[in-house]
Write an enzyme that holds these catalytic residues in place. Structure first.
Site, mmCIF file in Angstrom:
data_model
loop_
_atom_site.group_PDB
_atom_site.id
_atom_site.type_symbol
_atom_site.label_atom_id
_atom_site.label_comp_id
_atom_site.label_asym_id
_atom_site.label_seq_id
_atom_site.Cartn_x
_atom_site.Cartn_y
_atom_site.Cartn_z
ATOM 1 N N SER A 29 -9.936 -0.332 6.783
ATOM 2 C CA SER A 29 -9.358 -0.297 5.438
ATOM 3 C C SER A 29 -8.574 -1.526 5.004
ATOM 4 C CB SER A 29 -8.463 0.930 5.279
ATOM 5 O OG SER A 29 -9.270 2.067 5.163
ATOM 6 N N SER A 79 -9.797 2.020 2.528
ATOM 7 C CA SER A 79 -8.938 2.744 1.620
ATOM 8 C C SER A 79 -7.953 1.846 0.864
ATOM 9 C CB SER A 79 -8.142 3.794 2.404
ATOM 10 O OG SER A 79 -7.325 3.166 3.387
ATOM 11 N N LYS A 125 0.851 -1.205 0.000
ATOM 12 C CA LYS A 125 0.000 0.000 0.000
ATOM 13 C C LYS A 125 0.880 1.245 0.000
ATOM 14 C CE LYS A 125 -4.032 1.938 2.420
ATOM 15 N NZ LYS A 125 -4.914 1.836 3.615
HETATM 16 N N1 GLN Z 1 -13.300 4.205 5.756
HETATM 17 C C1 GLN Z 1 -12.772 4.733 6.969
HETATM 18 C C2 GLN Z 1 -12.421 6.189 6.785
HETATM 19 O O1 GLN Z 1 -12.714 6.702 5.768
HETATM 20 C C3 GLN Z 1 -11.566 3.938 7.412
HETATM 21 C C4 GLN Z 1 -10.353 4.255 6.658
HETATM 22 C C5 GLN Z 1 -9.160 3.459 7.087
HETATM 23 O O2 GLN Z 1 -9.268 2.446 7.777
HETATM 24 N N2 GLN Z 1 -8.001 3.953 6.711
HETATM 25 O O3 GLN Z 1 -11.885 6.826 7.621
#
Ligand code: GLN
Length: 497
Positions: free
Chosen positions: A179, A155, A80
């Site tokens: 994410s 994400s 990532k």
């Molecule tokens: N979808 C969540 C957010 O937008 C979690 C994102 C994540 O785990 N980085 O914050």
């Protein structure tokens, strides 16, 4: 040769160690696959062809010299783009960091290299890890290999899509609110958020420091465990790193036995907003666990219903502070520096141009929640809710070994469907966020396809902090039983790209 991309990480490592195939051949097969499909999938922001082949060659040389190879030596991985990689671009999916080449490796990157894992490149993500669909990337959305018109989750959608598209057998994600797990669920892959503090955050670009956790992603539970073991463990460079032994996740993944375990079904994760086919597959998994000899009970965690609002105060508050470092002076983009403007003006112009709208929304929200006069009402209350959630977990784990729930309320939604509706987007993480707030460990693994849309459904398993091995014990048993039932792994059903 194309079959090499279908191997698990464990099979790949064994084949290389036995000399049945070279690490260079394995790397080349995956680079060819990326060339063939990634224009459509857009899982990768950067492919390091030369670096990957050089790393693979080094593994082959090591073997030829008679040196012992580690358990993941020569296995390709998709990283990532939120972990720093020395000499390789790191953008966090943002225009703000376009062209930035870090001068150092994250601890996680270093551990992968030390384990002779072959890093293929960096994967697409929502900008600074804010989102649930990878649509917030400044470099275009990633498609879900099951249906390219749908989101791969976020994400870490790039990492999950790379696995599901057979572009890599291993990937790394980060999980601040879901994410790793939510992309795993909607792509039919496995993802684990380890216990907070058990995988180093040094060199992980910070979103919300009290929640951020890097972790392993793969197509099988055992591969995920092998990667978990390679990246976890104490790091003096991360002040929140836990100085304690990592539980034996690999042995747990191989046990395939849940007899005598007590499993709690979280009552609050059901009802309105949960897709019928998701609930059906989840309930079948619970039944399966019973058949496998686990004792299943219902558990109530009443404060979990407050997790989402608490998260959307805490995460933006920490983000507003963490993202202050992107000031046009230190990294990446600089706009308007023509000698006529003050440093403050250049900072403002750069942040206006460099950040996307979701990141700006979070910075504004967080700055507001932390401002004097509002701090107690918003940030302070959210921290109290966080304590209540931890207490719910403590009470639950007094009676059960793990908790289970669906990972996400729905299967993958169409790209664009929730883009203009932040609240609808935030609901994707309803079931995953409590574990981030409490800091414990959680896994998502595939438990079938929803009958109404033939898209993957994720089963979430949650364990107490530092009991990550329980995730693998339960996950390994469920995976083995489901593969027996279907006669193959779920991803073999994925529509061809
Ligand atoms: N979808 C969540 C957010 O937008 C979690 C994102 C994540 O785990 N980085 O914050």
């Amino acid at each position: 040769m194309t079959e090499l991309i279908k191997y698990t990480a464990a099979e790949t490592a064994t084949a290389i160690a036995k000399g049945e195939v070279s690490a260079v051949e394995v790397a080349q097969a995956h680079l060819d696959r990326i060339d063939a499909v990634d224009k459509k999938v857009n899982a990768f922001l950067h492919v390091d062809r030369e670096g990957a082949l050089a790393a693979a060659r080094a593994v082959d040389d090591k073997r030829a010299a008679g040196a012992e190879l580690g358990p993941l030596a020569g296995v390709p991985l998709a990283l990532k783009d939120v972990f720093t990689t020395r000499g390789m671009p790191t953008t966090c999916g943002s225009k703000m960091l376009e062209g930035w080449i870090p001068p150092y490796d994250a601890t996680l990157t270093k551990r992968l290299k030390d384990a002779d894992v072959v890093i293929l490149g960096k994967t697409n993500m929502d900008e600074f890890a804010m989102g649930s669909s990878t649509e917030n990337s400044a470099y275009g959305p990633t498609g879900n290999p099951w249906d390219l018109t749908r989101i791969p989750g976020g994400s870490g959608g790039g990492s999950a899509a790379a696995l599901a598209a057979f572009e890599a057998p291993l990937a790394i994600g980060t999980d601040t609110g879901g994410s790793i797990r939510q992309p795993g669920a909607v792509t039919g892959t496995v993802g684990v958020k380890p216990t907070y503090g058990s995988v180093s955050r040094y060199g992980l670009v910070a979103f919300s420091s009290s929640l951020d956790q890097g972790g392993p992603c793969a197509r099988t539970v055992l591969d995920t465990a092998l990667l978990h073991r390679a990246i976890a463990g104490h790091d003096p460079l991360d002040s929140t790193s836990i100085d304690a032994p990592v539980p034996d996740v690999v042995a747990a993944a191989r046990m395939r036995d849940v007899r005598g375990m007590r499993i709690g079904v979280v009552k609050e994760f059901a009802g309105e907003g949960y897709q019928a086919g998701v609930m059906q597959r989840f309930e079948e998994s619970v039944e399966l666990l019973r058949e496998l000899g686990a004792e299943v009970v219902e558990v109530s965690c009443p404060s979990f219903t407050l997790a989402l609002p608490a998260y959307y105060l805490i995460a933006p508050s920490e983000a507003s502070s963490n993202l202050a470092r992107f000031d046009a002076m230190r990294y990446g983009l600089r706009v308007g520096d023509d000698g006529t403007r003050s440093a403050e003006q250049v900072t403002a112009l750069t942040r206006e141009a460099g950040f996307g709208s979701e990141v700006k929304r979070r910075i504004i929200l967080g700055t507001y929640a932390l401002s004097s006069g509002y701090y107690d009402a918003y940030y302070g209350s959210a921290q109290k809710v966080r304590t209540l959630i931890s207490r719910d977990f403590d009470a639950a784990f007094a009676g059960v070994d793990v908790l289970v729930s669906p990972t996400t309320p729905t299967t993958a939604f169409p790209i664009g469907e929730r883009a203009d509706d932040p609240m609808a987007m935030y609901l994707a993480d309803l079931c995953t966020i409590p574990s981030n707030l409490a800091g414990n460990a959680a896994m998502s693994l595939p438990c079938g396809l929803a009958p109404e849309d033939n898209l993957p459904v994720g089963l979430q398993i949650i364990a107490p902090a530092m009991a990550d091995d329980r995730l693998y014990r339960v996950g390994g048993a469920v995976e083995a039983a489901l593969n027996d039932k279907w006669g193959h792994a779920l991803l073999e059903e994925a529509p061809a790209l």
